[in-house]
Design a protein around this motif. Structure first.
Motif, PDB file in Angstrom:
ATOM      1  N   THR A 164       0.818  -1.211   0.000  1.00 53.13           N
ATOM      2  CA  THR A 164       0.000   0.000   0.000  1.00 53.13           C
ATOM      3  C   THR A 164       0.852   1.261   0.000  1.00 53.13           C
ATOM      4  N   GLY A 165       2.168   1.104   0.231  1.00 53.13           N
ATOM      5  CA  GLY A 165       3.056   2.257   0.284  1.00 53.13           C
ATOM      6  C   GLY A 165       3.455   2.662   1.689  1.00 53.13           C
ATOM      7  N   VAL A 166       2.765   2.112   2.681  1.00 57.67           N
ATOM      8  CA  VAL A 166       3.089   2.425   4.068  1.00 57.67           C
ATOM      9  C   VAL A 166       4.389   1.739   4.456  1.00 57.67           C
ATOM     10  N   ARG A 167       5.241   2.461   5.171  1.00 64.58           N
ATOM     11  CA  ARG A 167       6.501   1.912   5.665  1.00 64.58           C
ATOM     12  C   ARG A 167       6.482   1.929   7.192  1.00 64.58           C
ATOM     13  N   ILE A 168       6.931   0.835   7.786  1.00 66.89           N
ATOM     14  CA  ILE A 168       6.958   0.735   9.242  1.00 66.89           C
ATOM     15  C   ILE A 168       8.363   0.344   9.672  1.00 66.89           C
ATOM     16  N   LEU A 169       8.978   1.204  10.463  1.00 73.91           N
ATOM     17  CA  LEU A 169      10.320   0.928  10.972  1.00 73.91           C
ATOM     18  C   LEU A 169      10.182   0.239  12.319  1.00 73.91           C
ATOM     19  N   GLU A 204      15.339   8.081  21.075  1.00 78.19           N
ATOM     20  CA  GLU A 204      16.326   7.770  20.048  1.00 78.19           C
ATOM     21  C   GLU A 204      15.656   7.476  18.704  1.00 78.19           C
ATOM     22  N   MET A 205      14.551   6.713  18.749  1.00 79.53           N
ATOM     23  CA  MET A 205      13.857   6.376  17.518  1.00 79.53           C
ATOM     24  C   MET A 205      13.176   7.594  16.910  1.00 79.53           C
ATOM     25  N   SER A 206      12.770   8.532  17.742  1.00 84.05           N
ATOM     26  CA  SER A 206      12.184   9.769  17.232  1.00 84.05           C
ATOM     27  C   SER A 206      13.210  10.533  16.391  1.00 84.05           C
ATOM     28  N   LEU A 207      14.446  10.598  16.891  1.00 86.04           N
ATOM     29  CA  LEU A 207      15.508  11.278  16.147  1.00 86.04           C
ATOM     30  C   LEU A 207      15.805  10.554  14.832  1.00 86.04           C
ATOM     31  N   ILE A 208      15.878   9.233  14.884  1.00 89.16           N
ATOM     32  CA  ILE A 208      16.145   8.446  13.678  1.00 89.16           C
ATOM     33  C   ILE A 208      15.029   8.651  12.663  1.00 89.16           C
ATOM     34  N   HIS A 209      13.800   8.638  13.151  1.00 87.80           N
ATOM     35  CA  HIS A 209      12.646   8.811  12.265  1.00 87.80           C
ATOM     36  C   HIS A 209      12.668  10.188  11.595  1.00 87.80           C
ATOM     37  N   GLN A 210      12.969  11.219  12.358  1.00 81.24           N
ATOM     38  CA  GLN A 210      12.972  12.584  11.825  1.00 81.24           C
ATOM     39  C   GLN A 210      14.017  12.764  10.728  1.00 81.24           C
ATOM     40  N   GLN A 211      15.102  11.994  10.798  1.00 83.47           N
ATOM     41  CA  GLN A 211      16.192  12.126   9.833  1.00 83.47           C
ATOM     42  C   GLN A 211      15.970  11.328   8.557  1.00 83.47           C
ATOM     43  N   GLU A 265      14.373  10.281   5.001  1.00 84.70           N
ATOM     44  CA  GLU A 265      13.792  10.999   3.873  1.00 84.70           C
ATOM     45  C   GLU A 265      12.326  10.633   3.676  1.00 84.70           C
ATOM     46  N   ASP A 266      11.944   9.421   4.114  1.00 85.28           N
ATOM     47  CA  ASP A 266      10.564   8.970   3.953  1.00 85.28           C
ATOM     48  C   ASP A 266       9.759   9.120   5.238  1.00 85.28           C
ATOM     49  N   ALA A 267      10.139  10.067   6.093  1.00 85.50           N
ATOM     50  CA  ALA A 267       9.503  10.210   7.403  1.00 85.50           C
ATOM     51  C   ALA A 267       7.994  10.385   7.305  1.00 85.50           C
ATOM     52  N   SER A 268       7.526  11.077   6.283  1.00 86.08           N
ATOM     53  CA  SER A 268       6.097  11.339   6.163  1.00 86.08           C
ATOM     54  C   SER A 268       5.299  10.090   5.809  1.00 86.08           C
ATOM     55  N   GLU A 269       5.965   9.075   5.246  1.00 88.85           N
ATOM     56  CA  GLU A 269       5.284   7.820   4.899  1.00 88.85           C
ATOM     57  C   GLU A 269       5.685   6.680   5.821  1.00 88.85           C
ATOM     58  N   CYS A 270       6.470   6.982   6.848  1.00 88.46           N
ATOM     59  CA  CYS A 270       7.039   5.919   7.692  1.00 88.46           C
ATOM     60  C   CYS A 270       6.590   6.067   9.138  1.00 88.46           C
ATOM     61  N   ALA A 271       6.151   4.966   9.721  1.00 85.99           N
ATOM     62  CA  ALA A 271       5.779   4.925  11.127  1.00 85.99           C
ATOM     63  C   ALA A 271       6.817   4.102  11.890  1.00 85.99           C
ATOM     64  N   VAL A 272       6.741   4.134  13.215  1.00 83.69           N
ATOM     65  CA  VAL A 272       7.644   3.357  14.061  1.00 83.69           C
ATOM     66  C   VAL A 272       6.809   2.381  14.886  1.00 83.69           C
ATOM     67  N   LEU A 273       7.251   1.131  14.925  1.00 87.85           N
ATOM     68  CA  LEU A 273       6.559   0.095  15.694  1.00 87.85           C
ATOM     69  C   LEU A 273       7.547  -0.603  16.612  1.00 87.85           C
ATOM     70  N   PHE A 274       7.271  -0.569  17.925  1.00 91.23           N
ATOM     71  CA  PHE A 274       8.064  -1.328  18.888  1.00 91.23           C
ATOM     72  C   PHE A 274       7.361  -2.656  19.131  1.00 91.23           C
ATOM     73  N   VAL A 275       8.023  -3.753  18.782  1.00 92.95           N
ATOM     74  CA  VAL A 275       7.489  -5.085  19.048  1.00 92.95           C
ATOM     75  C   VAL A 275       8.197  -5.618  20.284  1.00 92.95           C
ATOM     76  N   TYR A 316       2.382   9.849  19.694  1.00 91.37           N
ATOM     77  CA  TYR A 316       1.351   8.874  19.346  1.00 91.37           C
ATOM     78  C   TYR A 316       0.931   8.954  17.888  1.00 91.37           C
ATOM     79  N   ASN A 317       1.272  10.039  17.190  1.00 93.93           N
ATOM     80  CA  ASN A 317       0.945  10.134  15.765  1.00 93.93           C
ATOM     81  C   ASN A 317       2.032   9.506  14.887  1.00 93.93           C
ATOM     82  N   VAL A 318       3.106   9.024  15.498  1.00 92.78           N
ATOM     83  CA  VAL A 318       4.223   8.450  14.757  1.00 92.78           C
ATOM     84  C   VAL A 318       4.492   7.010  15.163  1.00 92.78           C
ATOM     85  N   MET A 319       4.253   6.683  16.428  1.00 88.38           N
ATOM     86  CA  MET A 319       4.692   5.395  16.973  1.00 88.38           C
ATOM     87  C   MET A 319       3.541   4.558  17.512  1.00 88.38           C
TER      88      MET A 319
END
Length: 237
Positions: free
Chosen positions: A113-118, A137-144, A146-156, A176-179
């Motif tokens: 679908t185009g969604v990316r999950i880190l 730390e993951m917030s900083l990585i996410h912000q840096q 290039e695909d931040a607007s299409e990428c979410a973060v998931l902690f398993v 909560y809007n990112v992770m």
């Protein structure tokens, strides 16, 4: 006079073993906080962590953690920890593949679908302080990215209690809007639902990307409630 943290004779307190590195600090108050178990962390008033009181941990104490990090020589215990971590990550990656994602070695899941999950994993319980550190730390990585607007973060994570700890950390930092966080059991339950035809890849993506809530366990409860009624529509969330 307090011990100089740069003095190798200073007493060290082992607090974490993450990403193959052993984290040691010289500040006993910081060590106590970082080793607080998950149940205590959830019942701790976050105001107790405020730097406004000399009796409370100072903000700079957290910043000491990384500068004071020391790498210990490998041991049989370290080998066991590394093996468990590797097996947990493989388990997570296999679940992601079964859910329909392309999974990459760096933890990135890519949906058709185009969604990316880190994704990032925690194979054992962590304290609130440690979870908050990783979220930052993951917030900083996410912000840096290039695909931040299409990428979410998931902690398993290893269990629901640790998911609750990460939930608090995410809310505390207003991310909560990112992770989002998910227990491995929830992830594998979703895998079984996809295999059984009761959950689609699109629905799984909505659960794992931060659209409406933080905790996948809470959203799974919604799915269970829906299972007795009409078919779960993709656009409900």
């Amino acid at each position: 006079m307090p011990d100089d943290p740069n003095d190798p004779r200073s007493e060290r307190h082992a607090v974490l073993d993450v990403f193959g590195l052993k984290l040691e600090v010289s500040n006993p108050r910081l060590a106590e906080l970082l080793t607080m178990n998950a149940k205590e962390a959830l019942t701790t008033d976050l105001r107790e962590l405020s730097p406004r009181s000399e009796e409370r941990m100072r903000a700079e104490d957290i910043a000491q953690a990384m500068p004071e990090m020391m790498v210990s020589a490998p041991s049989p215990h370290d080998d066991d920890v590394a093996r468990i971590r590797k097996e947990f990550r493989m388990r997570v990656a296999e679940a992601g593949q079964a859910l329909g994602f392309e999974t990459r070695p760096d933890g990135l899941w890519i949906s058709p679908t185009g969604v990316r999950i880190l994704t990032r994993t925690a194979e054992r319980p962590l304290s609130l302080a440690a979870a908050t550190h990783f979220v930052g730390e993951m917030s900083l990585i996410h912000q840096q990215r290039e695909d931040a607007s299409e990428c979410a973060v998931l902690f398993v994570v290893c269990d629901q209690q640790t998911a609750d700890v990460f939930k608090v950390a995410i809310r505390q930092r207003r991310l909560y809007n990112v992770m989002r966080t998910a227990g491995i059991d929830n992830l594998e339950e979703m895998r079984a639902m996809v295999h059984g035809g009761t959950l689609s890849h699109q629905q799984a993506t909505l659960l794992l990307a931060p659209v409406a809530n933080i905790d996948v366990g809470e959203m799974m409860a919604v799915l269970h409630a829906q299972s007795a009624g009409p078919e779960f529509p993709v656009d409900v969330l």
